[in-house]
Design an enzyme around this catalytic site. Structure first.
Site, PDB file in Angstrom:
ATOM      1  N   LYS A  66      -0.010   3.761   0.407  1.00  0.00           N
ATOM      2  CA  LYS A  66      -0.503   5.470   0.339  1.00  0.00           C
ATOM      3  C   LYS A  66      -0.387   6.830  -0.591  1.00  0.00           C
ATOM      4  O   LYS A  66      -0.616   7.003  -2.009  1.00  0.00           O
ATOM      5  CB  LYS A  66      -0.145   5.708   1.550  1.00  0.00           C
ATOM      6  N   SER A  77       3.760  -2.032  10.219  1.00  0.00           N
ATOM      7  CA  SER A  77       4.834  -2.004  10.654  1.00  0.00           C
ATOM      8  C   SER A  77       5.506  -3.789  10.443  1.00  0.00           C
ATOM      9  O   SER A  77       6.667  -4.239  10.529  1.00  0.00           O
ATOM     10  CB  SER A  77       5.786  -1.854  11.595  1.00  0.00           C
ATOM     11  N   HIS A  89      -9.214   1.225   4.972  1.00  0.00           N
ATOM     12  CA  HIS A  89      -7.974   1.204   5.809  1.00  0.00           C
ATOM     13  C   HIS A  89      -7.865   2.505   6.762  1.00  0.00           C
ATOM     14  O   HIS A  89      -9.061   3.781   6.605  1.00  0.00           O
ATOM     15  CB  HIS A  89      -6.951   1.647   4.768  1.00  0.00           C
ATOM     16  N   GLU A 127      -4.877  -5.167  11.197  1.00  0.00           N
ATOM     17  CA  GLU A 127      -3.610  -3.843  11.081  1.00  0.00           C
ATOM     18  C   GLU A 127      -4.104  -2.986  12.316  1.00  0.00           C
ATOM     19  O   GLU A 127      -5.272  -1.997  12.038  1.00  0.00           O
ATOM     20  CB  GLU A 127      -4.026  -2.957   9.685  1.00  0.00           C
ATOM     21  N   ASN A 183       1.207  -1.439   0.185  1.00  0.00           N
ATOM     22  CA  ASN A 183       0.226  -0.382  -0.163  1.00  0.00           C
ATOM     23  C   ASN A 183       1.033   1.388   0.156  1.00  0.00           C
ATOM     24  O   ASN A 183       1.196   1.226   1.549  1.00  0.00           O
ATOM     25  CB  ASN A 183      -0.621   0.200   1.626  1.00  0.00           C
ATOM     26  N   GLU A 200      -6.927   4.699   8.027  1.00  0.00           N
ATOM     27  CA  GLU A 200      -6.008   5.687   7.523  1.00  0.00           C
ATOM     28  C   GLU A 200      -7.271   6.294   7.641  1.00  0.00           C
ATOM     29  O   GLU A 200      -8.326   7.659   7.371  1.00  0.00           O
ATOM     30  CB  GLU A 200      -5.088   6.324   6.837  1.00  0.00           C
ATOM     31  N   GLY A 209       2.654   2.027  10.897  1.00  0.00           N
ATOM     32  CA  GLY A 209       4.177   3.700  10.277  1.00  0.00           C
ATOM     33  C   GLY A 209       4.853   4.158  11.860  1.00  0.00           C
ATOM     34  O   GLY A 209       5.125   5.234  12.041  1.00  0.00           O
TER      35      GLY A 209
END
Ligand code: 13P
Length: 253
Positions: free
Chosen positions: A11, A214, A96, A168, A9, A98, A174
């Site tokens: 992003k 990660s 996702h 996730e 991904n 985010e 991250g």
């Protein structure tokens, strides 16, 4: 047997199509002859055609990072499922964290998107995961169960067979902090149990459940050793060709 799936991904990266082309080409050349594994790249929308050209005649598949549930009309700024299909996508990321956290995407929107993806033949990669606060208060599995059940309400039986789920944990994205193999295995097994209840044992046993958060060359081998971890959704490390290729080639050396 479930074929492991490694998805990158990207992003909101890389900044240019030229860099996207170079990265995709490196992934293509590092996966020639790869057997028994699937590789997916999810670049930004405006780079999909560039990456589609770069992965022609390779085993690398394409995913959108998002979609809208209407196919056309006055929806400024949105992209439809059929547009993704037309650009060469077979998959699409939905829900996702985010999107949920920064853009306020609700379980309702996630379900509509999963349904719309299914209607045009795209396989959703449905992302679920708890925040640190939810994990610390012991609610992780409750949150995940709600996200999974609500995410599937618009899905047909056929769509369920194409679905991939990505676990996730928000606190691992991250941050350099990964879920331990035990933590990942526990949640993945729980998700498979939910699918068994919602669908059937057969669907549950064949569904791929990816881990994301990660994932790096240094932890992929132990994560993939978990019986219910069927692949990875990789963010940062998928932007470095060498790292991503090492992740794709997990447990090979
Ligand atoms: P990182 O691998 O950068 O933690 O991102 C994970 C992710 O969000 C993939 O969708």
């Amino acid at each position: 047997m479930r074929t492991p799936l490694i998805a990158g991904n990207w992003k909101l990266q890389p900044p240019t199509r030229a860099e996207a082309r170079v990265l995709a080409a490196a992934v293509v050349s590092g996966t020639r002859g790869l057997a028994g594994r699937e590789v997916v790249l999810a670049p930004p929308f405006v780079m999909l055609t560039t990456v589609a050209d770069a992965v022609v005649d390779s085993l690398v598949r394409l995913a959108g990072q998002n979609l809208y549930w209407e196919n056309s009309g006055a929806f400024t700024g949105e992209i439809s499922g059929p547009m993704l299909v037309d650009t060469g996508c077979q998959h699409v990321l939905v829900g996702h964290s985010e999107r949920r956290q920064i853009f306020g995407e609700t379980d309702y929107a996630v379900a509509k998107k999963v349904g719309a993806a299914d209607a045009c033949g795209l396989g959703s990669i449905l992302c679920v995961g708890e925040t640190l606060e939810q994990r610390d208060s012991g609610d992780a599995m409750l949150v995940i169960e709600k996200q999974v059940r609500r995410g599937l309400v618009e899905l047909t039986t056929e769509g369920l067979s194409r679905l991939v789920i990505a676990y996730e944990p928000v606190w691992a994205i991250g941050t350099g902090r990964t879920a331990s193999p035990d933590q990942a295995q526990q949640v993945h097994a729980g998700i498979r149990e939910i699918i068994r209840e919602v669908a059937s044992s057969e669907v549950a046993e064949s569904m791929r459940i990816l881990y994301g958060g990660s994932v790096k060359p240094g932890n992929i081998d132990e994560l993939m050793a978990c019986p219910d971890v069927d692949g990875a959704l990789v963010g940062g490390a998928s932007l470095q060709a060498d790292d991503f290729l090492r992740i794709i080639h997990f447990q090979e050396s």
